[in-house]
Structure formats: structure tokens, C-alpha cells
Design a protein around this motif. Structure first.
Motif, short mmCIF file in Angstrom:
data_model
loop_
_atom_site.label_atom_id
_atom_site.label_comp_id
_atom_site.label_asym_id
_atom_site.label_seq_id
_atom_site.Cartn_x
_atom_site.Cartn_y
_atom_site.Cartn_z
N ALA A 173 40.68 32.32 38.61
CA ALA A 173 41.29 31.32 37.74
C ALA A 173 40.21 30.64 36.89
CB ALA A 173 42.05 30.30 38.57
N ASP A 174 39.08 30.40 37.52
CA ASP A 174 37.99 29.74 36.80
C ASP A 174 37.44 30.62 35.67
OD1 ASP A 174 36.24 27.44 36.60
OD2 ASP A 174 34.64 28.87 37.14
N LEU A 175 37.32 31.91 35.96
CA LEU A 175 36.84 32.83 34.91
C LEU A 175 37.81 32.83 33.71
CD1 LEU A 175 35.67 35.75 37.21
CD2 LEU A 175 34.19 34.40 35.71
N TYR A 176 39.11 32.83 34.01
CA TYR A 176 40.10 32.82 32.92
C TYR A 176 40.04 31.51 32.14
CZ TYR A 176 42.15 37.11 34.72
OH TYR A 176 42.34 38.40 35.11
N ARG A 177 39.83 30.40 32.85
CA ARG A 177 39.72 29.11 32.14
C ARG A 177 38.54 29.14 31.18
NH1 ARG A 177 42.11 26.39 36.69
NH2 ARG A 177 40.20 26.69 37.87
N LYS A 220 38.46 51.41 41.08
CA LYS A 220 37.64 50.24 41.37
C LYS A 220 38.57 49.07 41.63
CE LYS A 220 37.22 49.13 36.51
NZ LYS A 220 36.61 48.45 35.49
N PRO A 221 38.05 47.98 42.21
CA PRO A 221 38.96 46.87 42.50
C PRO A 221 39.67 46.41 41.23
CG PRO A 221 36.77 46.45 43.39
CD PRO A 221 36.65 47.67 42.55
N PHE A 222 40.94 46.05 41.36
CA PHE A 222 41.73 45.64 40.20
C PHE A 222 42.68 44.54 40.67
CE2 PHE A 222 45.19 46.04 37.11
CZ PHE A 222 44.49 46.16 35.92
N ALA A 223 42.26 43.29 40.49
CA ALA A 223 42.94 42.16 41.12
C ALA A 223 44.44 42.09 40.83
CB ALA A 223 42.25 40.86 40.72
N PRO A 224 44.93 42.31 39.59
CA PRO A 224 46.37 42.15 39.37
C PRO A 224 47.21 43.34 39.79
CG PRO A 224 45.15 42.25 37.27
CD PRO A 224 44.19 42.58 38.35
N PHE A 225 46.63 44.31 40.52
CA PHE A 225 47.36 45.55 40.82
C PHE A 225 48.69 45.29 41.54
CE2 PHE A 225 48.02 49.47 43.41
CZ PHE A 225 48.32 50.31 42.35
N LEU A 226 48.64 44.45 42.56
CA LEU A 226 49.85 44.19 43.33
C LEU A 226 50.93 43.54 42.44
CD1 LEU A 226 50.41 44.83 46.28
CD2 LEU A 226 49.71 42.51 46.88
N SER A 255 55.30 45.47 54.70
CA SER A 255 54.00 44.79 54.77
C SER A 255 52.95 45.67 54.11
CB SER A 255 53.63 44.55 56.23
OG SER A 255 53.47 45.81 56.87
N TRP A 256 51.79 45.10 53.88
CA TRP A 256 50.70 45.88 53.31
C TRP A 256 49.36 45.27 53.69
CZ3 TRP A 256 54.03 42.84 50.51
CH2 TRP A 256 53.48 41.71 49.88
N THR A 257 48.32 46.09 53.61
CA THR A 257 46.96 45.58 53.83
C THR A 257 46.10 46.05 52.67
OG1 THR A 257 46.42 47.56 55.10
CG2 THR A 257 47.11 45.60 56.36
N ILE A 258 45.09 45.25 52.36
CA ILE A 258 44.14 45.62 51.30
C ILE A 258 42.76 45.71 51.95
CG2 ILE A 258 43.17 44.96 49.06
CD1 ILE A 258 45.70 43.22 48.65
N SER A 259 42.06 46.81 51.72
CA SER A 259 40.75 47.00 52.34
C SER A 259 39.77 45.95 51.81
CB SER A 259 40.23 48.40 52.05
OG SER A 259 40.00 48.52 50.66
N PRO A 260 38.72 45.65 52.60
CA PRO A 260 37.76 44.61 52.20
C PRO A 260 37.13 44.88 50.83
CG PRO A 260 37.39 45.26 54.48
CD PRO A 260 38.43 46.19 53.94
N ASP A 261 36.95 46.15 50.46
CA ASP A 261 36.34 46.41 49.14
C ASP A 261 37.36 46.29 48.00
OD1 ASP A 261 37.85 48.68 49.45
OD2 ASP A 261 36.20 50.11 49.20
N GLY A 262 38.62 45.97 48.34
CA GLY A 262 39.65 45.75 47.32
C GLY A 262 40.13 47.02 46.66
N ARG A 263 39.79 48.19 47.26
CA ARG A 263 40.16 49.44 46.59
C ARG A 263 41.32 50.16 47.24
NH1 ARG A 263 35.60 53.52 46.00
NH2 ARG A 263 37.39 54.73 45.32
N THR A 264 41.58 49.92 48.52
CA THR A 264 42.61 50.70 49.19
C THR A 264 43.76 49.80 49.64
OG1 THR A 264 40.88 52.16 49.96
CG2 THR A 264 43.04 52.40 50.99
N TYR A 265 44.98 50.15 49.17
CA TYR A 265 46.18 49.40 49.52
C TYR A 265 47.01 50.29 50.44
CZ TYR A 265 45.27 46.14 45.65
OH TYR A 265 44.71 45.20 44.82
N ALA A 305 36.88 38.91 35.75
CA ALA A 305 38.01 38.40 36.53
C ALA A 305 38.79 39.54 37.19
CB ALA A 305 38.93 37.57 35.66
N LEU A 306 38.81 40.70 36.54
CA LEU A 306 39.53 41.85 37.08
C LEU A 306 38.93 42.31 38.41
CD1 LEU A 306 40.48 44.52 34.43
CD2 LEU A 306 41.94 42.95 35.68
N ASP A 307 37.62 42.21 38.51
CA ASP A 307 36.95 42.70 39.72
C ASP A 307 36.86 41.62 40.80
OD1 ASP A 307 36.53 44.79 38.08
OD2 ASP A 307 34.42 44.36 37.67
N THR A 308 37.36 40.43 40.51
CA THR A 308 37.20 39.33 41.46
C THR A 308 38.45 39.18 42.31
OG1 THR A 308 35.87 38.23 39.78
CG2 THR A 308 36.61 36.88 41.63
#
Lengths: 312, 541
Positions: B483-487, B170-176, B85-95, B473-476
Motif C-alpha cells: 500500500a505504501d509503494l502505491y501511495r 515470479k511472485p505476483f501479489a494481486p494473483f489471487l 482453502s488454499w496455501t501460498i508458499s513462502p516464496d509467493g510462487r506456489t498456490y 509493489a507487484l513483488d511485495t
């Protein structure tokens, strides 16, 4: 030795001027991090000036070091040791079939010169020499493996025995049949034709009359005098064919997925695995020289008039 | 050298001759043995997870190795692997990852948090020269570690045996998603620290199959690993056979020497189609095929109208409907199945009249004044057909195309150029399959200006708006907003400032024997088939 050094230099120059950047392919091809690219160039010495690279290569060569594969990251010598045995086995099998078949067919044609058998042999020989080996291989595969299911379609097999005291695994023998026959058909035609021509020429020689006049039987005249004299050009053709086959029968190896050296070198060119290309070609050159030497030595036994003396 | 060859000759000759005469047949396999045999064109270039950057290598690695997380081959969701299992911190920086208890390496040792640290440092180390170290570069301190400025990675922590904490700069959405890639596999240090590098030929990990044998240009054999944390696979053995020639491979499949083949008979071969009917599978593959424009060179530099004209002129319906049936005509960049794919995007349906009027607007009415353009393709029958069709379509609007067909290595150099100098190719046929199912995996490498040149953006495309949207989109974290940003980014790139001629969304075409059960037709392609789910049921057919 000078032949080999010259070959080494030629191969190196050709390979060096191939378009495309080996470091690029190692670094992932389609997208490459410039930092990674740079450090790969350093790792393999590709960032050094051409003359430095060349002399470095020659320096290793005289110490019998063929270098390390960029892709497999193991010694080129080990790669050759893996892929030469399959090539060698296939070449030996093919050349035995071709020589056997060619001598028999050629002798028959000479014996029945001008008759139906002769025309048949000549026709088959022409066909064998002119058919593309790639096509021939596929036809044999479709016929004897896919259709009649007598033989495996392709491959070297997974369960062949090991050559005693080595790590060389022999093929499963039924896998050897189709590629060997395919390859042999190509040389068989040439051997049959040269056998026929030499037998006819030797058969009209004056010394045969002498032999017959001395009371020798027909069979003895044929075996002892005609055949032996006719064999010299035949042995030359067989020897050169064998040397050529050792150079890798790339098309046959490709059709039958035979893990030989020819295919390995062609793939290395595609991957710009330059040490494998250089080492492989050089090795094959050495083999070619050796086989030619063996053919020359065979003349000593076949023709008592041939002497090799040291000149100068 | 000479000495060596004489030795080999002397050795082999006596052994072969008697063998030839007597022949030898293979003992029949025990009927109960579960074996699955599939084909690769050629050997994987490497089986070292850190060095892999191609599908063939991944086909082996993903069965021998496991990472913290993996992709569900059907839904493409990230799911637990070595991490339970894993958790991601609210700021999206710590896994924070909790490792599972039962994960064991093939040598019997338990997988611990330290092994994750070791494997990630190995991937990032300068000497490893990994083409994929960018996967872990979002971790704080990763670059400093690679550059040798730091002996450890600040953002990589292992507070206890079972916990791994990764802190990003910094937050990086596709990291996982990136952590699901073969390169992020967890490796046993005792095997991979070997100075002799035996692991290059005999890799090891904690995946469902152990590596057993590799005979170059012949086969790779994997065997079931009893200690696999997900339970021992039903298959006892997997045999990967190297067969280059497609015709021969198909014959081998028909003869029963392969249970699956990544190649299907020609559509025009009706008899074969009928014979194999139910064994032919076609399904979407997350990739896009296109013809890139070199925007650093004339005539495409700064001329969007010309690029649009060429897009309208190419008849994609004919290309994929008649000439090379199979692929789906593309209207854009992001393939179906990937969040951000936009079925409503108009794209460029075939329209010669529109193409002509755009040619005029581009300054080349009916092609007047336009020099012949070089289109590069890498050697291959399909590529040649595509190039010739595009050539004839463009001829109709007055554009002369010269096709240059070269081998892959020469092609890559000619197309990508160097950092400072654009490639010679003015147009190039290319395709891209996504390394992980995220629009970032196609937009960023191919179109973001930070990857200008050999890093992936060969066409040297630079559009500030597109850059900004990809970055945003990377920071979102919110999936729908991303998805909307990519579109939006795709719409600008496709409709206003096209970098390519959009050709196709890929499809996989695979043969499976009916007795192979548990097959997943994955959008990740046939080489990502989860072999641990397969079963052979010959009686059932």
C-alpha cells in the motif's frame, strides 16, 4: 435484385468507413492486448485489404449467407429471425389502427367539409403528424400506464404464446397497445388528410353524375364509385407507411423497450457489429421492395384501368 | 433473402389478426414465488466467461458461474468459492488449492481438479481470443502455451481429484484477486467443448443460479440451482430485463415491474426524491473519473506545469456538488476503499490564481501562444455537461477547448491510437473501474509504460519512478508495504507529473424496493450484488 445488390454495396461502403475498429471493441475496448487484437482481426478477416473483404462479403451474399455477428457469434439470419417478428407485429397493428382511424376520420371530414368536424380532424391530423413520436410515446405511457394503470408500461412480456410450429413468441397483447397506438397516431393524420382530399376530389368528378343519373342510390354511389376511386392514393400512403414501419420504428421501440429489428440495428452500429448492420439493412431493403410491389399490385384490383404489361 | 421474407409474412399475418382482437392476460404468479427483477440497459455482449470484459456480462456470469475464489462484496476480501482453502508458499510462487467436496455443475456432475485445468487452458488458448487471458499469464508456461510452443502449462498441476497447484513465474501479489474475476470461472468441459457453441446462448457452471431463458433485447431468466454448494438460494427466479431508456425504466420501477434499478431520479425532481426517499441508495464504487492528457502530442508533451495549471483551473466542487451531484471530487487516482488510497494527498483544489501563475511558468501567460485544444468525450448527457463545464473553467485562464463528442467506438479509436501512432485526441474524458480491488488494477493498465497505447495507457504516460514503484509493489507480499509503494507512486504521478485532470471517485446510485432484503451496497457496484443472499419479503413492508 439489382436494387438489392446496389443497396448491399452502399451499406458495405458506409459501414466500412465508419470510424472505430470492431476488433478493438471485441478485444475489450478500453484496454486491449495487442496480441489478442491481432488474432481477432485474423479470425474475422478484418486484416485483409478492403476489396478482398468486399468481394468475400458479396460472395457470401449470393449464397444467401449474411455472415456471423462479431458480438453474439451466431448467424445474422438468426438474429433477424428473432427481431423481425416483433417489428412486423407492431407494424401490422399500427398500420391497421392508422388505416382504420384515418379512413373514418378522413371520410367524416370530407362528408362534413367546412364544418366543425372537418376543422377538428384537420387539426388533429396536423398535431399527429408534427408531434415527435418519442415524446408522444412517453406521454401516453405516463397517462395510460403510470397514471391510469390500464396498460403495462413497457416491454414485450415474458409469457406470450408461441406461433404454432415456430419458435416465434408473440407478445403479450396488452403490451402491444401503447407502442402500436403511438406509432399509429403519426400515420393516422396523413391517412386522414389524404382520404379527405381524395374523397372531395372524387366527389366532384363527372362520372358520379352519370351514376346518379342512372338511378343509383347515394350510398351506392359513395361506396361503389366515390370511395373506390378515392382509395388509390390512400392505399399508396398506407403501403408506404407500412413499409416505413417495417423498417423499424426505432424511437418507439426505444421508449417501450420493444425488441424490434430497428433498435437491434442501431445497437449493432454502436457495437460496430458490422455483419448485423449490413444484413439487417439489406433485409429491410428487401422488405421495402416487396411491400412497394404489393402496393403496386393492389392498384390492379382498385383501378381496372391499370395494367402491367411486359415491355421489351 | 426475398424468399425468406415472403415466408415470414405469409406465416404471421393470419395468426396476428385474431389475436389482436381477443387480447390475453398473464396468469398471476404464485404468491409464494420469490422473484427478483432488475434492469440492464442492454443485453450483455456475451455470457461466455472467457470473452467477458464488461459489467453487464459479469452481472450474469457471476451468478451462473463460480471460480476457485470470490470476493466478499462488502469487505472486498478474497474468500473461498469452489476451493475450500488454499496455501501460498513462502516464496509467493506456489498456490495450492483444495477443492470443496460439494461443488456440482448444473448438469449434476461433480467439479473436479481437471475442470479447473480445462477452464484455465481454455482461457489461455490462442483460438479463444480472450480479452482477459492476462489474468492467468503469471502462471509458469502460460505464454508458451498460448503461443502454441507447448501443449500443456508447466505451472498448472492437478496432482489429485481435489487439488490444484498453480506455480507462478515470479511472485505476483494481486494473483489471487485476479482469480476472483468472472473470466476465471470453472466450466464443465462437456458443455464448452460443443462445436455448435450452444453455450454462447445457454451457459452453464456451478454457481447459485441456472441459466434458463434468454430473449435478446427482452430478458434473461435465471432459476435457483438446488445443488449449489452454498445451499439453494432463497430466490426462485431472477429476471434481468433489458430497458435502454432511463425514463421508461424509472416508470417501470414505479409501476412495480422492477425490484431494483441502476438509475435514480434527477436530484432536482423534489417530488420524486420525496416519493422514493428510502429506496434511493448512494454508495462508493471503486472507480475514478478523469480527463486524460495525450502526452505524445503538443502542448502537453513534456510540460507538467501546463497540466498542473489545468488541474487547478477546474472547479470539481461545483462539478459534483451542483452540476452533477453524486460523485466525490477526486484528489488522486486510487479510489477510497482500495489499499493505497491516500486521503492526505493534497491533489488540486480549485485555485484560479495558482492556475494563472502556472500558465505563465508553462510558457503560456494568460493562454498566449496556446492553440485551441480538442477535448474528446463519448456521447452522453453527463459527459457533455462535464465537457462544457471544463471548457468554461479553462476559458477563464485563457485556454480554448473544442469539444468533440463521438460514439464509443469512434471515441476509443480516436483516443487510443495505434501502437506506433498516438490518438488524435489531445484531451479525453475517461473513467476506470477496478476489475478487482487492488491499486494495481488501475495504476498498471493506465499509467505503466508497458501498457503504452491501446493496451490502456492512452495518454502515453512514461515516468520511470512510477514504473519502478508499480513493479516493486507487484513483488511485495506484505500488504502494508505494498500500500505504501502505491501511495508513493500515486503521489509522484499526481503532484509532480500529472497525467490527468483528476475529476471524481465514482458512486453507485441504485433504487431498491423496501421488500428486497439482504441487499449489499457493494463498492463493486450494483451488478455485483450477491443474488444468492436476497430474499423478497413483501409482507414485511
Amino acid at each position: 435484385m439489382p436494387v438489392l445488390l446496389l443497396a448491399a454495396a452502399i451499406v458495405w461502403v458506409f459501414v466500412f468507413f465508419l470510424p472505430g475498429d470492431p476488433a478493438r471493441l471485441i478485444a475489450g475496448g478500453a484496454s486491449a492486448d495487442p496480441g489478442v487484437l491481432e488474432s481477432i482481426r485474423q479470425e474475422w478477416g478484418l486484416d485483409r485489404p478492403a476489396p478482398v473483404q468486399f468481394f468475400h462479403y458479396l460472395g457470401k451474399l449470393v449464397r444467401f449467407d449474411l455472415g456471423t455477428s462479431y458480438v453474439q457469434r451466431r448467424p445474422v439470419a438468426a438474429i433477424i429471425a428473432d427481431h423481425f417478428p416483433p417489428t412486423f407485429i407492431l407494424a401490422v397493428a399500427a398500420v391497421l389502427l392508422a388505416a382504420g382511424g384515418g379512413l373514418i376520420l378522413g371520410s367524416l371530414a370530407a362528408l362534413y367539409r367546412g364544418r366543425l368536424v372537418d376543422s377538428l380532424v384537420l387539426g388533429l391530423a396536423l398535431l399527429g403528424t408534427s408531434l415527435p413520436v418519442f415524446w408522444l410515446g412517453l406521454i401516453l405511457m405516463l397517462l395510460f400506464a403510470s397514471g391510469l394503470e390500464w396498460l403495462p408500461v413497457l416491454g414485450y412480456g415474458m409469457d406470450g404464446a408461441f406461433l404454432p410450429f415456430t419458435s416465434i413468441r408473440l407478445p403479450e397483447w396488452d403490451h402491444l397497445v401503447l407502442p402500436a397506438v403511438t406509432l399509429s397516431l403519426v400515420s393516422m393524420g396523413a391517412i386522414a388528410r389524404i382520404t379527405r382530399a381524395s374523397l372531395i376530389e372524387a366527389g366532384t368528378a363527372e362520372f358520379l353524375q352519370t351514376a346518379r343519373a342512372k338511378g343509383a342510390s347515394r350510398a351506392r354511389v359513395f361506396a361503389r364509385h366515390t370511395l373506390q376511386n378515392a382509395l388509390i392514393p390512400v392505399v399508396t400512403v398506407i403501403g408506404l407507411d407500412f413499409a416505413g414501419l417495417l423498417g423499424g420504428a426505432v424511437a418507439t421501440e426505444y421508449v417501450f423497450s420493444w425488441p424490434g429489428l430497428g433498435k437491434t440495428i442501431v445497437r449493432a452500429i454502436g457495437l460496430r457489429d458490422l455483419p448485423v448492420v449490413e444484413g439487417g439493412v439489406l433485409f429491410l431493403t428487401a422488405i421495402f421492395v416487396l411491400v412497394s410491389l404489393a402496393v403496386d399490385l393492389a392498384y390492379l384490383y382498385l383501378d381496372p384501368r391499370v395494367h402491367y404489361t411486359h415491355v421489351g | 433473402m426475398q424468399k425468406r421474407s415472403v415466408l415470414v409474412l405469409a406465416f404471421l399475418a393470419p395468426a396476428i389478426l385474431p389475436g389482436l382482437a381477443c387480447g390475453r392476460s398473464r396468469p398471476p404468479a404464485a404468491p409464494a414465488e420469490q422473484v427478483f427483477r432488475f434492469r440492464l440497459h442492454e443485453d450483455p455482449p456475451t455470457v461466455d466467461p472467457a470473452l467477458a470484459s464488461d459489467q453487464f456480462s459479469e452481472a450474469v456470469i457471476l451468478n451462473v458461474n463460480r471460480g476457485l475464489v470470490e470476493l466478499d462484496p462488502q469487505t472486498l476480501e478474497v474468500r473461498p468459492a469452489v476451493a475450500a482453502s488454499w496455501t501460498i508458499s513462502p516464496d509467493g510462487r506456489t498456490y495450492t488449492f483444495q477443492l470443496r467436496d460439494g461443488a456440482v455443475f448444473h448438469n449434476g456432475r461433480k467439479v473436479a481438479a481437471d475442470d479447473v485445468g480445462y477452464s484455465f487452458m481454455r482461457l489461455l488458448k490462442q483460438e479463444t481470443n480472450s480479452p482477459r487471458r492476462f489474468l492467468l499469464e503469471p502462471i509458469e508456461g502460460a505464454r508458451e502455451f498460448t503461443d502454441g510452443k507447448s501443449a500443456s502449462i508447466d505451472g498448472l498441476l492437478t496432482p489429485d481429484e481435489r487439488t490444484v497447484v498453480l506455480r507462478l513465474t515470479k511472485p505476483f501479489a494481486p494473483f489471487l484477486s485476479q482469480l476472483t474475476m468472472a473470466n476465471a470461472a470453472i466450466l464443465p468441459r462437456e458443455v464448452y467443448d460443443d462445436p455448435q457453441k450452444a453455450y454462447l446462448r445457454a451457459p452453464s457452471g456451478c454457481g447459485p443460479f441456472r441459466f434458463s431463458r434468454w430473449e435478446q433485447a427482452n430478458f434473461i431468466e435465471l432459476v435457483a440451482f438446488d445443488g449449489y454448494y452454498g445451499g439453494r438460494p432463497a430466490l426462485d427466479r431472477v429476471v434481468i430485463r433489458m430497458i435502454e431508456n432511463a425514463t421508461s425504466a424509472l416508470q417501470e420501477y414505479l409501476a412495480g415491474g422492477l425490484d431494483s434499478l441502476d438509475e435514480t431520479p434527477e436530484e432536482t425532481d423534489a417530488a420524486m426524491q420525496a416519493r422514493l426517499g428510502g429506496e434511493i441508495h448512494r454508495y462508493p464504487f471503486i472507480g475514478t473519473g478523469y480527463i486524460g492528457f495525450n502526452m505524445a502530442l503538443a502542448p502537453f508533451k513534456g510540460n507538467a506545469a501546463l497540466r498542473q495549471a489545468l488541474n487547478y483551473a477546474v472547479d470539481k466542487e461545483y462539478l459534483w456538488g451542483v452540476l452533477l451531484p453524486g460523485n466525490q471530487p477526486a484528489n488522486g487516482i486510487i479510489p477510497p476503499g482500495i489499499p493505497g488510497h491516500d486521503p492526505a494527498l493534497p491533489g488540486y483544489p480549485h485555485d484560479e490564481a495558482k492556475a494563472r501563475s502556472l500558465m505563465a511558468r508553462a510558457g503560456y501567460p494568460a493562454g498566449k501562444g496556446l492553440q485551441p485544444i480538442a477535448l474528446w468525450v463519448n456521447t452522453g448527457e453527463d459527459n457533455r455537461k462535464i465537457a462544457e463545464q471544463v471548457q468554461s473553467d479553462l476559458k477563464k485562464i485563457g485556454v480554448t477547448i473544442i469539444v468533440r463528442e463521438v460514439d464509443w467506438a469512434a471515441y476509443i479509436s480516436g483516443v487510443s491510437g495505434t501502437q506506433d501512432k498516438p490518438g488524435q485526441a489531445q484531451m479525453f474524458r475517461f473513467g476506470w473501474y477496478l476489475d478487482y480491488p487492488d491499486a494495481d488494477a488501475i495504476l498498471r493498465p493506465l499509467l505503466h509504460s508497458s501498457n503504452w497505447g491501446p493496451a490502456g495507457n492512452f495518454g502515453r504516460y512514461r515516468n520511470a519512478e512510477v514504473d519502478a514503484l508499480i513493479d516493486a509493489a507487484l513483488d511485495t507480499a506484505d500488504a502494508e508495504r505494498r500500500a505504501d509503494l502505491y501511495r508513493r507512486a500515486e503521489r509522484i504521478a499526481v503532484m509532480e507529473d500529472p497525467p490527468w485532470i483528476f475529476l471524481s471517485y465514482y458512486q453507485s446510485k441504485t433504487l431498491y424496493k423496501p421488500y428486497v432484503k439482504g441487499v449489499v451496497l457493494s463498492p463493486l457496484g450494483e451488478f455485483r450484488l450477491p443474488l444468492e443472499r436476497l430474499k423478497i419479503e413483501r409482507g414485511a413492508t
